[in-house]
Write an enzyme that holds these catalytic residues in place. Structure first.
Site, mmCIF file in Angstrom:
data_model
loop_
_atom_site.group_PDB
_atom_site.id
_atom_site.type_symbol
_atom_site.label_atom_id
_atom_site.label_comp_id
_atom_site.label_asym_id
_atom_site.label_seq_id
_atom_site.Cartn_x
_atom_site.Cartn_y
_atom_site.Cartn_z
ATOM 1 N N GLU A 60 -5.672 -8.605 7.639
ATOM 2 C CA GLU A 60 -5.415 -7.187 7.950
ATOM 3 C C GLU A 60 -6.294 -6.725 9.126
ATOM 4 O OE1 GLU A 60 -5.905 -4.879 4.298
ATOM 5 O OE2 GLU A 60 -3.740 -4.818 4.155
ATOM 6 N N GLU B 83 1.375 -9.830 0.417
ATOM 7 C CA GLU B 83 0.644 -9.215 -0.694
ATOM 8 C C GLU B 83 1.508 -8.136 -1.319
ATOM 9 O OE1 GLU B 83 -3.322 -7.920 0.067
ATOM 10 O OE2 GLU B 83 -3.753 -9.579 1.431
HETATM 11 C C1 6DJ Z 1 -4.591 0.892 1.641
HETATM 12 C C2 6DJ Z 1 -5.166 -0.460 1.308
HETATM 13 C C3 6DJ Z 1 -5.826 -1.081 2.490
HETATM 14 C C4 6DJ Z 1 -6.803 -2.121 2.030
HETATM 15 N N1 6DJ Z 1 -6.114 -3.369 1.686
HETATM 16 C C5 6DJ Z 1 -6.126 -3.862 0.470
HETATM 17 S S1 6DJ Z 1 -6.685 -3.130 -0.951
HETATM 18 C C6 6DJ Z 1 -6.255 -4.494 -2.045
HETATM 19 C C7 6DJ Z 1 -5.890 -5.636 -1.107
HETATM 20 C C8 6DJ Z 1 -7.026 -6.670 -0.937
HETATM 21 O O1 6DJ Z 1 -8.212 -6.034 -0.513
HETATM 22 C C9 6DJ Z 1 -6.620 -7.719 0.099
HETATM 23 O O2 6DJ Z 1 -7.685 -8.621 0.318
HETATM 24 C C10 6DJ Z 1 -6.288 -7.051 1.422
HETATM 25 O O3 6DJ Z 1 -5.812 -8.043 2.323
HETATM 26 C C11 6DJ Z 1 -5.222 -5.986 1.251
HETATM 27 N N2 6DJ Z 1 -5.633 -5.083 0.205
#
Ligand code: 6DJ
Length: 655
Positions: free
Chosen positions: A189, A267
């Site tokens: 991300e 995911e």
């Molecule tokens: C709005 C959510 C943005 C943050 N991303 C998240 S919260 C739960 C999951 C894990 O952390 C995962 O490791 C992230 O890649 C995506 N994600």
């Protein structure tokens, strides 16, 4: 290594048949996993293939349970398992590597192969995952000006050094080399990070290509808003989103980056994470199954995050920052299809039904829930105040500095550090003790001459007052509650980041004691024999322990600490994690059966209670978890909130 999808070579074949059979088996030189852009699909060995995958983090499950969890995933109808590799789990100090025991990544890959699961690997270097510092090692912050997740030369040097150790280890496990790894994610991300440093992403892509060759499929994953900075030419673009998101809109946005090739949700959230002090998160079965069915109908490949969540043992939880610092709970149950204790849930069977509409499900039943055990109540005895054991906790003695130093500056990555100074004048009336600019990272337990006076907490406006004679010891025990794993635009240093103030006096001349609590707890020597014989304080950082046998049949169990406040637990020297009964929502800690000695042998439990133990220092082991204590109101108020408008303290409802 065993290939996950190729049929196993039968043993002791008549010699004339073996050459014929070998012709039928896909060999390393014919094995392939590629994107077929002409037909918007993947091809496995030239055959159309769609993965239905689930996330399981080996670093959140004791090694002895890996096979059990992976088998249940396979029996659920998955053909692939996705997992991260946390850099800080494997390189505890620069140049020191650990791939043994529950860190044996190759053993986990082999267990996945034995379970007939392909692998999607996500080695980072940053992984988020609600894991301490998003998987980055805290020792990076010993260079305070380092710019994490950018082309900062110091950061890239450490990344290169790490990947030159890790990537050659996984090279033989790439699918086209005979292994089970079909694709590898670059970063995580990245489009959600403020830097948007394409030089950094290009560096990573080049490094992965140099060390893994040009056949392995490399990809990126971003939320829909992150595709601009997270995607990169040459890396296959994928998205992540949950059941409540607008799938049509998100996949349409993805098509702007990947006009052709299979749609991929890397995911798909089957549940969600929990923060201390917030309500337990869940996602309904109908919402989760409906979204999965819709994606499978579209021909998308999907990874369900999480399929089995597991536990943040030790100090490994991460944290988020949403206006305030929110540490992640010890349980990473995630309301996932396989519970924290490894039990199939109704959500698993519902998802299995959906998957069965699109591909073959292995025949046979899912294993039943594992046996659970109840025990207690057990009464713990008081071993002594933490300060009683300072010489044993910090045998090398303190570090002196005019101003307090951070954990990172003294190379203490996790856990606890004691800061000590002495009153240079008599404080004859209650005087406020505070740290400017909220620079307590993260919780401070304040003692004067060993007497507990209270807590200061990051993002909290606690008022704390102290008195004392000139020369009195002013001790501040600092607890790191885990470094930010997401959303941080700055490095999350731990400790007293500014000198505290007493009244209007800035306190200088500090002694820092980095505490090796885990080493002391592992000691065979009974702690209570080490303490000085002096009246114990009724509160403040204190060790309690007891030993207990398991007389009946053993099983998984859930440690319940009614009346305790907050602290850390060890069972037979294993750091089970943090408890925070007073804040919730988690009220129990999962205790995997393998941690316990069977009948006859004595088990030992040790607690470091940081605030207040109950009048009767008892604990119990339950046969079920309590993860959702309803929080009527919470203590959480942000730095900017007006204290008067703060809601009443929270009461936890029972269950
Ligand atoms: C709005 C959510 C943005 C943050 N991303 C998240 S919260 C739960 C999951 C894990 O952390 C995962 O490791 C992230 O890649 C995506 N994600």
């Amino acid at each position: 290594p065993l290939s996950a999808m190729a049929p196993k070579k039968p043993r002791c074949l008549p010699s004339l048949l073996l050459p014929l059979l070998t012709l039928l088996l896909p060999q390393a030189d014919t094995r392939s996993f590629v994107v077929d852009r002409d037909h918007d699909r993947f091809l496995l060995d030239g055959v159309p293939f769609r993965y239905v995958s689930g996330s399981l983090h080996y670093f959140r499950v004791p090694r002895v349970l890996w096979a059990d969890r992976l088998f249940k995933m396979r029996m659920s109808g998955l053909n692939t398992v996705q997992f991260y590799v946390p850099w800080n789990y494997h390189e505890p100090e620069p140049g020191v590597y650990n791939f043994h025991g529950s860190r044996d990544l190759i053993a986990f890959l082999n267990e996945a192969a034995i379970a007939n699961l392909l692998v999607i690997l996500r080695p980072g270097p940053y992984i988020c995952a609600e894991w301490e510092m998003g998987g980055l090692p805290a020792w990076l912050l010993r260079k305070p000006k380092i710019h994490l997740r950018t082309s900062d030369p110091d950061f890239l040097a450490a990344v290169d050094s790490w990947f030159k150790v890790l990537l050659p280890k996984i090279y033989p496990w790439l699918y086209h080399n005979g292994g089970n790894i079909i694709s590898i994610q670059v970063e995580n991300e990245y489009g959600s990070y403020r830097a948007c440093d394409f030089s950094y992403m290009r560096h990573l892509a080049g490094l992965f290509r140099a060390l893994l060759g040009d056949k392995i499929l490399l990809f990126t994953t971003d939320g829909p808003e992150g595709l601009k900075c997270g995607s990169l030419q040459g890396l296959y673009t994928t998205v992540d989103f949950g059941p409540a998101d607008n799938m049509t809109k998100i996949f349409a946005r993805l098509r702007k980056y990947e006009p052709h090739g299979p749609l991929v949700n890397s995911e798909y959230y089957t549940g969600w994470l929990d923060y201390w002090g917030q309500n337990h998160s869940t996602r309904s079965i109908p919402s989760v199954t409906k979204g999965l069915e819709k994606m499978l109908k579209l021909g998308a490949s999907v990874n369900m995050y999480m399929f089995h969540g597991g536990t943040n043992f030790g100090y490994w939880n991460g944290a988020d920052e949403k206006g305030r610092f929110l540490p992640i709970t010890t349980s990473y149950d995630y309301d996932a299809p396989i519970s924290e204790a490894g039990d199939p849930t109704p959500k698993l069977f519902a998802l299995r039904d959906v998957i069965s509409k699109f591909q073959e499900i292995p025949l046979g039943p899912l294993p039943p829930p594992s046996p659970k055990m109840m025990l207690g109540p057990l009464t713990l005895h008081l071993d002594g105040d933490l300060l009683d054991f300072l010489n044993f906790l910090c045998p090398q003695g303190p570090i002196h500095s005019i101003l307090p130093m951070t954990f990172e500056a003294v190379k203490q990555d996790h856990g606890f550090m004691l800061y000590r100074t002495f009153l240079s004048y008599t404080v004859s009336k209650p005087t406020r003790f505070w740290v400017p600019n909220n620079r307590v990272h993260d919780r401070a337990y304040v003692m004067v001459d060993g007497v507990f006076h209270g807590v200061l907490e990051r993002n909290m406006k606690h008022k704390l007052f102290v008195m004392g004679q000139v020369g009195a010891k002013l001790d501040v025990l600092l607890e790191s509650m885990g470094r930010l794993s997401f959303g941080s635009n700055s490095s999350d240093f731990k400790g007293l980041l500014e000198p505290p103030v007493l009244g209007q006096t800035v306190l200088t001349e500090w002694l820092m004691f980095p505490l090796k609590v885990d080493k002391l707890v592992k000691w065979w020597f009974p702690l209570q024999l080490l303490k000085k014989s002096r009246p114990q304080n009724p509160s403040g950082p204190t060790f309690y322990s007891t030993t207990f046998p398991i007389l009946g049949s053993s099983g998984d169990t859930f440690l319940y600490l009614p009346g305790w406040t907050k602290g850390q637990v060890w069972i037979n020297g294993f750091n089970l994690g943090r408890y925070w009964t007073k804040r919730g929502p988690q009220q129990t800690l999962y205790v995997p059966r393998p941690l316990l000695y069977p009948r006859g042998a004595l088990n030992k439990i040790t607690l470091l209670e940081l605030e207040n133990a109950p009048p009767q220092p008892q604990i119990q082991f339950l046969d079920r978890p309590i993860l959702n204590s309803t929080l009527h109101r919470t203590y959480i108020y942000s730095l900017t909130a007006d204290v008067q408008s703060t809601p009443e303290p929270m009461e936890l409802s029972g269950h």
